[in-house]
Design a protein around this motif. Structure first.
Motif: not given
Length: 839
Positions: A348-350, A417-418, A435-437, A458-459
């Protein structure tokens, strides 16, 4: 005919036994996760549980996995998942009669830099209050446990006895045997060809052998999860990565050992290494630019027939990791490679799985996106089974909620993200990590481009939101640390701004829902433990689970007769919406629930000069007598129509302004211009966090969640047990109150040195673990650290001293009367009582 009569793997032959036409739960996917869920549901007594596997059990990512098992996880409740899995695997062979090949030589995470030692200390203080066995050990002990290690660069290790590895195929077969033993059915080959929802919330599950009608379906299809999701119009953000590991021939030095080597995780070298028979198995995590994504599967689907195949290996890609491993374990230099496995692992992305029911689709659940399926399988099977049986999660695991993702997770984002998550697999896990991707997504507020050049962003579930702002002379940029870092002084500046002048904060990421219709009041009275606010007013309300845990905290405003605006945190937008929609449908309420999150921009204006600034821009009387605390009015600010609510999470005089997103920049620029002579400026979420803690405000996901009830969290003011409506969780809360509480949320102050509590640290008393913090920060107004933490009732008296552990050191903490700083409405009320003037 011979083919049809045979039983493939552990499935059921079509002619041997007739397939069911109906089922309570259909689980799609026969990897270790899907089989674990079926096992746990059947063991819990759920009748008519069916698993459908398209080819054979373990086909996909399970069969070729390295099979690592560890108690360790940096998350808080993910530790519970790991713990349960290991305890289950220890007894599974005895229970089912099936060997599982479970080895438990322990594991050691190697720290070879000072910052890594800090990381291990940081993780230790988050483990003491869990049952997980974990120890910080010296190089000498590491050498004793792993005598083949070169300890020249080793500074410390994090040791988990009981860790190890298990044979994935045997594990899955044992779980399958257990599932059948308790009455579940496992059908294969049984590819799912269609999923059709019925009007009453059930599902017709189509296979080449017929159709099953199910009360619910669970997608546990591994790297086929996207194909299953697409059958009902969902685009699950999962993608396979190529993961390689190397197996060596017999190594004489390994063969000569009398006990099995513990698993090594060399964090700087980014690889794991374990004993495999008399040889070694070594698995690296390559850097972002080297690792390989199977992105064609994301776009075009998995090739038909792919199951127990592998990808072509590429030793060149992992050579830098091989060299690190040879330096750390010198016997590798002379070892012969006999096998290189390169197979698909779903990301997953995270890197956290997606576990639970899905918003906007009734009775559709997921258990997908497992980068570490073997260690997660047991615990997730139990977690989901408990949720299905009891209609609420057994504990909080919102970080794995499938509803943390939505339409903003497009292909570019998922791929970026992956890559980042795989490449960052072993990076230092700092507090406040960013994390910035893949950023930004399309979820940016109307003032993002105005704020970005001077803010550290922030995300939050796709959104960009300022953490803190730069000024000339500041040390700018993202510079994470386990101690106070470059944001510390600027955040103090922003706190002073809000306390002394006026600040503006971008709150657009809030989740925002409209609820309207004939039964809206009735629905909200059922959902919330607080009373329904009157027209033109606002309150803080909590949705509780059946057992009285805090599922959500929501700001509720009645805008017009029967028309409500509900506001929740960015991280719980679809998590909360799913709960509201489920109750609305199942209770047959005549209401319309609309998610307006991306349509509405929000600005917070807070500080003693906020009224003065707003008054310059509106004809509405903003005085205290005309615009009271917790009231909402439709007004115009700088000619823009908006809704203003007098509320602020800072606890200071302030308003939240809700407007069409296209107007956000107009209102923001007007505020900044009008407030120049009043000292107006920006502030971010770090300052807001410090200010809210000083005021004693609780935060959802920290002080309260599905692990806590509102009475122990000190939310009594918002819980109306005497209201006529039978709100969800009311009976449970009445019982909890009658039985009395065993623990309470305490307010703690402490003097520290360059390190502040973050939350989830261990609290000690008389050298025994007695609780944990939930959140913490530095109080700039009182110049000390402060935290909330759960303590036994007997330790909650004012003045009681305990110890909070930070980075391996215990600091004295004192239970203190809350709040440290009175809120503006309280100060105003006291001033009125004393006969003073109200500003």
């Amino acid at each position: 005919l011979e083919c049809l009569c045979s039983t493939r793997e552990s499935g059921t032959s079509m002619l041997e036994k007739r397939w069911k036409d109906t089922a309570d739960t259909v689980v799609i996917g026969g990897g270790c996760v899907g089989v674990s869920l079926v096992y746990h549901l059947a063991k819990a007594g759920v009748k008519d549980v069916v698993l459908l596997e398209k080819s054979e059990l373990t086909a996909g990512s399970t069969w070729h996995a390295a099979g690592l098992t560890t108690y360790y996880h940096p998350g808080i409740n993910m530790k519970k998942i790991h713990y349960y899995s290991i305890k289950l695997y220890e007894k599974l062979e005895k229970e089912t009669g099936q060997a599982v090949g479970f080895h438990q030589p322990g594991s050691i995470r190697i720290a070879s830099t000072p910052v890594r030692v800090d990381e291990l200390k940081y993780q230790m203080t988050r483990t003491h209050w869990h049952p997980t066995p974990q120890f910080l050990i010296e190089p000498e002990k590491i050498q004793e446990l792993f005598p083949l290690l070169n300890i020249n660069k080793v500074l410390a290790g994090l040791y988990n006895p009981g860790d190890g590895h298990i044979d994935p195929y045997s594990l899955t077969m044992a779980l399958a045997a257990g599932a059948r033993m308790y009455g579940a059915e496992i059908y294969n080959p049984a590819p799912v060809t269609g999923l059709t929802p019925t009007s009453n919330g059930k599902w017709d599950v189509q296979t080449p052998q017929g159709t099953l009608r199910a009360n619910r379906i669970v997608n546990a299809a591994g790297f086929w999860a996207r194909e299953v999701g697409k059958l009902i119009g969902l685009e699950h953000p999962t993608i396979p990565v190529h993961h390689q590991y190397v197996v060596t021939a017999t190594v004489p030095e390994v063969k000569a050992l009398k006990t099995e080597l513990p698993v090594i995780r060399d964090l700087e070298g980014s690889y794991y290494l374990r004993q495999e028979r008399d040889g070694l198995l070594f698995g690296p995590y390559e850097k972002e630019h080297k690792m390989v994504l199977q992105d064609s599967w994301f776009r075009d689907g998995v090739p038909p027939g792919f199951g127990k195949e592998l990808f072509e290996s590429d030793l060149d890609r992992i050579m830098e990791h091989v060299e690190c491993a040879m330096e750390m374990v010198p016997v590798l230099k002379n070892a012969d490679i006999i096998n290189i496995v390169s197979g698909p692992i779903t990301y997953s992305p995270d890197l956290l799985p997606m576990v639970g029911p899905h918003q906007d689709v009734r009775n559709y659940w997921t258990a997908i996106g497992f980068g570490y399926g073997i260690i997660h399988a047991g615990g997730v099977g139990k977690f989901l089974s408990d949720w299905i049986v009891n209609e609420e999660p057994p504990y909080d695991l919102i970080e794995c909620d499938p509803n943390r993702y939505s339409k903003w997770t497009n292909e570019a984002y998922v791929c970026a993200k992956a890559r980042e998550s795989y490449g960052f697999n072993n990076v230092v896990g700092y507090p406040k990590e960013e994390r910035f991707a893949g950023r930004p997504t399309h979820r940016v507020s109307g003032i993002y481009h105005l704020l970005k050049p001077r803010a550290s962003m922030g995300f939050h579930t796709g959104w960009e939101q300022p953490h803190w702002f730069y000024k000339p002379g500041d040390d700018v940029g993202y510079k994470p640390s386990f101690r106070r870092t470059n944001w510390f002084e600027p955040v103090g500046r922003e706190c002073r701004l809000v306390m002394e002048k006026v600040g503006v904060i971008d709150l657009t990421p809030f989740g925002k829902f409209m609820v309207q219709g004939k039964d809206s009041v009735k629905l909200l009275d059922r959902l919330f433990a607080n009373v329904v606010p009157k027209r033109g007013t606002t309150n803080i309300s909590h949705m509780l689970t059946l057992t009285g845990k805090v599922y959500a905290e929501v700001t509720v405003t009645q805008l017009a007769e029967g028309g409500f605006l509900l506001i929740t945190g960015s991280g719980s937008e679809l998590h909360d919406l799913r709960w509201i929609e489920k109750e609305a449908i199942e209770g047959n309420y005549d209401v319309e629930v609309t998610n307006v999150t991306e349509d509405v921009g929000v600005l917070g204006v807070a500080g003693p000069r906020s009224r003065v600034v707003l008054q310059k821009l509106t004809d509405q009387d903003m005085s205290d007598s005309s615009f009271k605390f917790l009231h909402c009015k439709s007004i115009q600010v700088a000619g823009v129509p908006l809704r203003a609510i007098r509320i602020s999470y800072t606890g200071e005089l302030g308003w939240e302004l809700y407007m069409g997103s296209k107007h956000t920049a107009t209102v923001y620029q007007a505020l900044m211009k009008a407030g120049q002579e009043d000292g107006i400026d920006d502030f971010g979420t770090y300052a807001m966090s410090s200010l809210r803690l000083e005021k004693g405000f609780r935060g959802w996901g920290a002080e309260m969640n599905c692990d806590t009830n509102p009475l122990e969290a000190g939310l009594d003011y918002f819980i109306k047990l005497n209201k006529p409506a039978d709100f969800i969780g009311k009976k449970a809360l009445q019982q909890i109150k009658a039985q009395g509480l065993k623990r309470k949320l305490a307010y703690l102050t402490m003097q520290t040195d360059e390190v502040d509590p973050e939350g989830n640290e261990t609290i000690w008393f008389n050298n025994k673990v007695v609780g944990n913090t939930t959140s913490g920060a530095y109080s700039y107004n009182t110049q000390q650290s402060l935290a909330f933490g759960y303590l036994p009732i007997e330790l909650c008296t004012l003045g009681q001293q305990v110890e909070v552990e930070l980075l391996g050191k215990k600091y004295t903490a004192t239970v203190t009367q809350e709040p440290l700083v009175l809120t503006e409405p309280t100060r105003t009320r006291l001033q009125k009582k004393a006969g003073g003037k109200t500003p």
